[in-house]
Each structure stands twice: as structure tokens, then as C-alpha cells.
Design an enzyme around this catalytic site. Structure first.
Site, PDB file in Angstrom:
ATOM      1  N   SER A 256      11.502  -8.299 -28.440  1.00  0.00           N
ATOM      2  CA  SER A 256      11.447  -7.056 -29.208  1.00  0.00           C
ATOM      3  C   SER A 256      11.172  -7.376 -30.671  1.00  0.00           C
ATOM      4  O   SER A 256      11.060  -8.543 -31.051  1.00  0.00           O
ATOM      5  CB  SER A 256      12.780  -6.324 -29.084  1.00  0.00           C
ATOM      6  OG  SER A 256      13.756  -7.056 -29.803  1.00  0.00           O
ATOM      7  N   LYS A 257      11.078  -6.313 -31.447  1.00  0.00           N
ATOM      8  CA  LYS A 257      10.757  -6.450 -32.880  1.00  0.00           C
ATOM      9  C   LYS A 257      11.626  -7.485 -33.575  1.00  0.00           C
ATOM     10  O   LYS A 257      11.183  -8.147 -34.506  1.00  0.00           O
ATOM     11  CB  LYS A 257      10.977  -5.107 -33.576  1.00  0.00           C
ATOM     12  CG  LYS A 257       9.882  -4.107 -33.306  1.00  0.00           C
ATOM     13  CD  LYS A 257       9.994  -2.952 -34.287  1.00  0.00           C
ATOM     14  CE  LYS A 257       9.259  -1.722 -33.777  1.00  0.00           C
ATOM     15  NZ  LYS A 257      10.091  -0.848 -32.928  1.00  0.00           N
ATOM     16  N   ARG A 258      12.860  -7.613 -33.133  1.00  0.00           N
ATOM     17  CA  ARG A 258      13.766  -8.579 -33.768  1.00  0.00           C
ATOM     18  C   ARG A 258      13.210  -9.996 -33.724  1.00  0.00           C
ATOM     19  O   ARG A 258      13.516 -10.819 -34.569  1.00  0.00           O
ATOM     20  CB  ARG A 258      15.123  -8.581 -33.062  1.00  0.00           C
ATOM     21  CG  ARG A 258      16.003  -7.408 -33.355  1.00  0.00           C
ATOM     22  CD  ARG A 258      17.362  -7.585 -32.719  1.00  0.00           C
ATOM     23  NE  ARG A 258      17.259  -7.727 -31.262  1.00  0.00           N
ATOM     24  CZ  ARG A 258      17.582  -8.811 -30.592  1.00  0.00           C
ATOM     25  NH1 ARG A 258      18.049  -9.870 -31.232  1.00  0.00           N
ATOM     26  NH2 ARG A 258      17.470  -8.856 -29.286  1.00  0.00           N
ATOM     27  N   HIS A 259      12.422 -10.284 -32.687  1.00  0.00           N
ATOM     28  CA  HIS A 259      11.918 -11.646 -32.530  1.00  0.00           C
ATOM     29  C   HIS A 259      10.651 -11.893 -33.347  1.00  0.00           C
ATOM     30  O   HIS A 259      10.299 -13.032 -33.608  1.00  0.00           O
ATOM     31  CB  HIS A 259      11.623 -11.929 -31.051  1.00  0.00           C
ATOM     32  CG  HIS A 259      12.835 -11.830 -30.178  1.00  0.00           C
ATOM     33  ND1 HIS A 259      13.096 -10.735 -29.395  1.00  0.00           N
ATOM     34  CD2 HIS A 259      13.861 -12.678 -30.006  1.00  0.00           C
ATOM     35  CE1 HIS A 259      14.236 -10.929 -28.744  1.00  0.00           C
ATOM     36  NE2 HIS A 259      14.723 -12.091 -29.094  1.00  0.00           N
TER      37      HIS A 259
END
Ligand code: GLU
Length: 500
Positions: A256-259
Site C-alpha cells: 500500500s501507499k505506506r510502502h
């Protein structure tokens, strides 16, 4: 299903956002499987979620797939004999088969309201039971249901699923998969607003489009038994299934965006090459038998093997992607490198919209030199800053300590004196002057060249000066939106700062 006929696969995205790399991998695996088997690759747009689907997303989707180099034989834009290829244009077909199921007693109308269903769900959970539809409307006859609908009541259509037994299927990736029917309940196939549910539309479409292999994400494994029951209810044979594991980040949670970047569109904008992205996506759950790493699409078509795809989660490794990108960048011709680099350099304000043939030639050289070690094109302006941004008043700590050494002072003063009267400069002149300074001061090697590098670049590290000097001298002759200072201008500026 055409058992001995041509292989037909499909990629069936919902146009509700940009393509996630997990979905792009699904598209790629379908495409590779079709191409290596002389099969047909179908693009079907699953846009029955009217609230979330947007035309704009469909356009992006098509653009992203084209950019990746995955072409399709049938699809909303390409046509084909099994269209339409957009679910919103196939409603009449869904209604026709729903009616058939109703008439045959294999499906029934359900009038339960959302609140009633929610109450049932909560009660089941409270008692520690799986929340499965109770079957309350199963015994409402079709005749009665039609009267209630005519009177204005809202009804959905549910498939009648046997209460006992199990559904099994052989998955190419996951092996034998089995589901207990008790846990399934009667799924809704057509909502009360008349729109087909995913599990229903997908079966009608895959069957009518003569899809032989369904290759998709593992998140659909639990939908598969419902779909198989539908095939059976309609008297059709299900296709072969292959469910691909999920794409995870390094911490084992869904990517996800966090990565970092997660959509094809983001990777494109960052300057990842489509051939590098495809190469990397192919490695999410698969690897070639001989461990080859840098592979073109054509090579992937030859080597890919769906049977060798792993069932364990695929971990997305950005560093590996960047490494592959660097390898694929190296394979590009220099004109192509500049073509891809130009928008980034223009965006950064180094290059204007008009580029003369002479500037182009110089830029090709500069890109060729500066792209060394760059992970993606978006990092190139950072490298070009070495040429365009000369700020000796803002030296970093390392550069400052280099020029403050006693020997550095001697070298710099001599260099400034020897260049003071010049109105021409090049690497040969630089080499001759440094030779003299070495003789006169006894300073050599690093102690000699590092201070000069700082004077010319205002940085402690960067390009070798035999590359830097000719590049800057040539580039400074052109008009750029931001002035590119030549070496003599730099030395004069540096000497003023040294004095101050
Ligand atoms: N529209 C579905 C999705 O994007 C398709 C799933 C399938 O391939 O059956 O998840």
C-alpha cells in the site's frame, strides 16, 4: 467451455482507481499465458459498481496497459465477437440468464431489507456462528414475488445453494481447494437496483466470452465456489482457475501507499521503464528456471510457466525493481534516453520547451554521463543540478573542510592566479595547470584534485573532472532557461568567496 479450442484468458479490472501493481501483475500473467499459447487476451471492464466506477479510470487503465506493452485482442476499444466488453453494456444478458434461473427455481427473489439482514448477521456473530443468509425468502414463489415487485417492493435475486456438501476445484497455483457449502449461503446475483453482483456477472461473462483459464488474484479464491455453483446451475462447465498470491510489502502487509509507489501510473511518472516494470512484475511469484534476471517481454513470453508460479505471498522489493530499471536503462539507445529524460529536465526548469539540434546533441551526451547509477528518470534533475546549480557560497561541511586544509589553500591560490588571465578553458589547460601546481607546491593526488573539484562544482563529490570540464564548457555556450556557468566564471566566483 471449449476444451480443445483456443486458449482464451481475460483481464477484468474495475475502473475504480489507478491500476495497482498487483493487478498489473495479473494482467501480465494473463497476457504472457495467452501469447505463449497462441491464445486470445480479452480486456473486460467490470464497471457495475456505478458509484465507484469512472470513465476517466477506464481511460487511465487502457493507457497504463498500453504503456506496459500488454496488447489485447478483444476489448471495449478493440471490439471482438463476444462483446460488449463493458459490463454496464451487458445488463440485458444478465437479466436474461437471471430470469432463466428464476423460472427454473434455481434462483429466487429476496425481499429482506438491509436492516433485517444486518440484524441476522449480528445475531449469528453473537452466537459464534458464521453470518450466512438464513434463506428466509427461499419459499416465496415466483408468482408471489412478481406481485410484490409490481406493487413497488424492492427485491434482489439470490441463487439457491445446497445446504450440505462441498465444492472442490483444482487450482493451477494452489492445488486442490475445497469449500464447505454450509459456510456459503445463498449469494445475491442481482441487486434490488437491477445491477448484477460481481460473482454473477463474472460467470455470465466468462462463460459467454468462452474464457478457458481464469488467472486472477487470490482475493477471489473464496468467490470461486459461488461462481462454480452458478456455472453448474446454468449447465455450463467452469474454466480452469489459477489464483495468484497477494503482493505484499517487506513487512508482510498488503502493498500500500505506506510502502511507496503502488500504481503503474506512479511508477511511470517516477521514470521506471515499462520493460523494467514488466520484468519485475513477472518475478512476483515466478522465476525463470535458469535464474536469468534481465528479461524483455519477448523473453518472458518464451520462459514464463504458470505451473511454476509460487503460492506463497510475493514480496515487493523496490531495490530490485530499481536495479532492473538501471539494467534496462543501459540497454536503451542514447536518443531514447534523452527522449525519456527531457520532460524531467524541462519540469525542473533546466531545459526550455524549444531545444535546438546542437543542444540536443549536448543533452544526449550529458544524459549518457549523468544517468550512470540513476534508479529512475525522476532522479536525473538531481544529477543535472551538478551542471546547472553552482553555489560556492553554500558549501556543505565536507566540501568546506576540503578547501580549508592548508595544502588546499596553496593549491587554490595558485589555480586562481594561473587562470586569472585566461579567456579560454578546457581539460587540456586544466591538466597542464595542475601539472605546474603539483611541481611548484609538491601537493599531489587527492589533496591536489579535491579542492579543485570543490572550486569547480561547489560539491565534495560528483563527476570525474575529465568528464565534468568538457561537459560544462560545451554546455555553457548554449542559452538555457537558467544560466550554465563555464569553468572560468566558476573559478572567479569561487575566488571572490575565498577572499571574503
Ligand atoms: N473486477 C474484478 C477485480 O478487479 C475481477 C476479478 C476477476 O478476475 O474475476 O477484482
Amino acid at each position: 467451455m471449449e476444451k480443445n479450442g483456443r486458449i482464451r484468458v481475460r483481464f477484468a479490472p474495475s475502473p475504480t482507481g489507478y491500476i495497482h501493481v498487483g493487478n498489473a501483475r495479473t494482467a501480465l500473467f494473463n497476457w504472457l499465458f495467452a501469447r505463449q499459447n497462441g491464445g486470445i487476451f480479452v480486456l473486460r471492464v467490470e464497471d457495475t459498481d456505478i458509484e465507484r466506477s469512472r470513465e476517466e479510470y477506464e481511460r487511465n487503465l487502457i493507457q497504463d496497459l498500453r504503456w506496459l506493452g500488454l496488447d489485447w485482442d478483444e476489448g471495449p476499444d478493440a471490439g471482438g465477437n463476444f462483446g460488449p466488453y463493458r459490463q454496464s453494456e451487458r445488463l440485458e444478458l444478465y437479466h436474461r440468464y437471471a430470469n432463466q434461473l428464476l423460472e427454473e427455481g434455481k434462483a429466487y427473489y429476496c425481499f429482506c431489507t438491509a436492516e433485517e439482514l444486518e440484524k441476522e448477521r449480528e445475531a449469528a456473530l453473537a452466537e459464534g456462528r458464521m453470518p450466512v443468509y438464513s434463506g428466509r425468502c427461499r419459499n416465496i414463489s415466483l408468482k408471489e414475488a412478481r406481485l410484490r415487485l409490481a406493487a413497488g417492493e424492492a427485491g434482489a435475486i439470490r441463487l439457491r445453494v445446497p445446504d450440505e456438501g462441498s465444492i472442490q476445484f483444482e487450482d493451477i497455483v494452489r492445488g486442490l481447494v475445497e469449500f464447505d457449502l454450509k459456510l456459503i449461503g445463498d449469494p445475491i446475483i442481482v441487486r434490488s437496483n437491477g445491477m448484477p453482483a460481481y460473482n454473477y456477472a463474472v460467470v455470465i461473462d466468462d462463460a459467454l466470452m468462452k474464457i478457458t483459464h481464469v488467472i486472477r488474484g487470490e482475493d477471489h479464491v473464496s468467490n470461486t465456489p459461488r461462481q462454480i455453483i452458478l456455472y453448474r446451475a446454468l449447465g455450463w462447465e467452469p474454466p480452469v482457475f489459477a489464483h495468484l498470491s497477494m503482493v505484499m510489502g517487506k513487512d508482510n502487509t498488503r502493498l500500500s501507499k505506506r510502502h511507496g509507489a503502488t500504481s503503474v501510473d506512479q511508477f511511470r511518472r517516477e521514470g521506471i521503464l515499462p520493460e523494467a516494470l514488466c520484468n519485475y512484475l513477472a518475478f512476483l511469484g515466478w522465476s525463470p528456471p535458469e535464474g536469468q534476471e534481465v528479461l524483455t517481454l519477448e523473453q518472458l513470453v518464451r520462459l514464463f510457466d504458470l505451473r511454476r508460479v509460487s503460492r506463497s505471498a510475493a514480496i515487493f522489493d523496490y531495490e530490485k525493481l530499481y536495479w532492473l530499471n538501471r539494467q534496462h536503462i543501459k540497454l536503451l539507445r542514447y536518443e531514447k534516453k534523452l527522449e525519456l529524460a527531457l520532460p524531467y529536465l524541462q519540469e525542473a526548469g533546466y531545459v526550455g520547451t524549444e531545444v535546438t539540434p546542437e543542444q540536443r546533441e549536448w543533452l544526449e551526451k550529458a544524459v549518457e554521463i549523468l544517468i550512470e547509477g540513476v534508479d529512475k528518470f525522476s532522479q536525473l534533475p538531481g544529477k543535472f543540478s551538478l551542471l546547472f546549480d553552482y553555489q560556492p557560497e553554500n558549501l556543505d561541511a565536507e566540501a568546506r573542510s576540503i578547501v580549508q586544509a592548508d595544502s588546499a589553500r596553496k593549491v587554490l591560490v595558485a589555480f586562481i592566479q594561473k587562470t586569472a588571465g585566461l579567456n579560454e578553458f578546457n581539460y587540456e589547460i586544466f591538466a597542464a595547470i595542475t601539472g605546474e601546481i603539483k611541481k611548484e607546491t609538491g601537493v599531489k593526488g587527492k589533496d591536489l584534485f579535491h579542492p579543485l573539484r570543490v572550486a569547480l562544482t561547489a560539491r565534495a563529490s560528483g563527476l570525474e573532472l575529465d568528464k565534468f570540464i568538457p561537459l560544462v564548457e560545451e554546455g555553457s555556450r548554449f542559452d538555457w532557461p537558467r544560466k550554465l556557468k563555464n569553468c572560468l566564471e566558476r573559478i572567479r566566483e569561487f575566488s571572490r568567496i575565498l577572499e571574503a
